[in-house]
Design an enzyme around this catalytic site. Sequence first.
Site: not given
Ligand code: 13P
Length: 292
Positions: A81-82, A103, A133, A182, A209, A211, A234
């Site tokens: 991810d990212h 990203d 993205e 977050g 992203h 959620g 998170t």
């Molecule tokens: P959250 O930590 O807000 O759920 O976001 C996770 C996210 O989008 C990781 O790419």
Amino acid sequence: MALVNLKQILMETRDKRYAVPSVGADNHVLFEAILKEAESENKPVILMIPGFLLKDMDPRFFEYARLRIIQSSVPVCLHLDHAASYEECMNGIKYGFTSLMIDGSALSFEENVALTKRVVEAAAPCGISVEAEIGHVAGGEGNNNDGNEVDVNAFTDPDEAQRFVEETGVDALAIAFGTVHGIYKGEPKLKLELLDEVRERVDIPIVMHGGSGLSDEDFRNAVAHGISKINFCTGLFLSTTEAARAAIAEHNNKMQLPAVLGVIERAARKEISHLFDVYHTQPIDLGNIAHK
Ligand code: 13P
């Protein structure tokens, strides 16, 4: 073998209107808990590790992860991810990820296209999917601050989204339409009409992203309007920590580690089960994937 790429795991999401949870799994406890819940419900799941952690992790974790997933009964995608650079993506390929998110969302449109295209050209021949993205979801990965504000100026432009997909050949597209990474500052409000516009112009799976902090209704709306993959980290980290804290307090601080880990696993599985429910996640026929 149940280790699949992102394109395969999201293959039926648009037609059948469901999303696959993409969940933070950078340690054994959460990795196992998420996978066990997916196996017990026969649901596909995406296990993800953020790019910024790669350099600090023992590469043998990825060997374990791949082997464990290959022996699993459900389709699982191992997603980086990212990733912040081409080099980080190449490390992802080396470690055996089946999907990479590059990203470039903070770059100019042209720079984002060029970087993403380069990653797609390296990943595609290896059968590895690429997510990118367009627009920018604020908040940053892995920060622990008190809250992030939605940046309406960085929402995705549907025309740019269409052009971006055409020019890069990317497999899935993350867009900005009201979420943050977050904790949310204030009440989240998804701009579903923007999601509709992007969906009309783009025929690959669309990713949400940030959620954590959304309501069940937000999730159901996002899925109904065509979101295929929802990232969630998170919320899982907070709810499992809280469950451990409460259990330890309940036992007058006398709880021992194995019991605490059990509490964390049960709390994580409960959270994942809830995500499967509100994302309307459907089982996938592995035979179907093999023939695509
Ligand atoms: P959250 O930590 O807000 O759920 O976001 C996770 C996210 O989008 C990781 O790419």
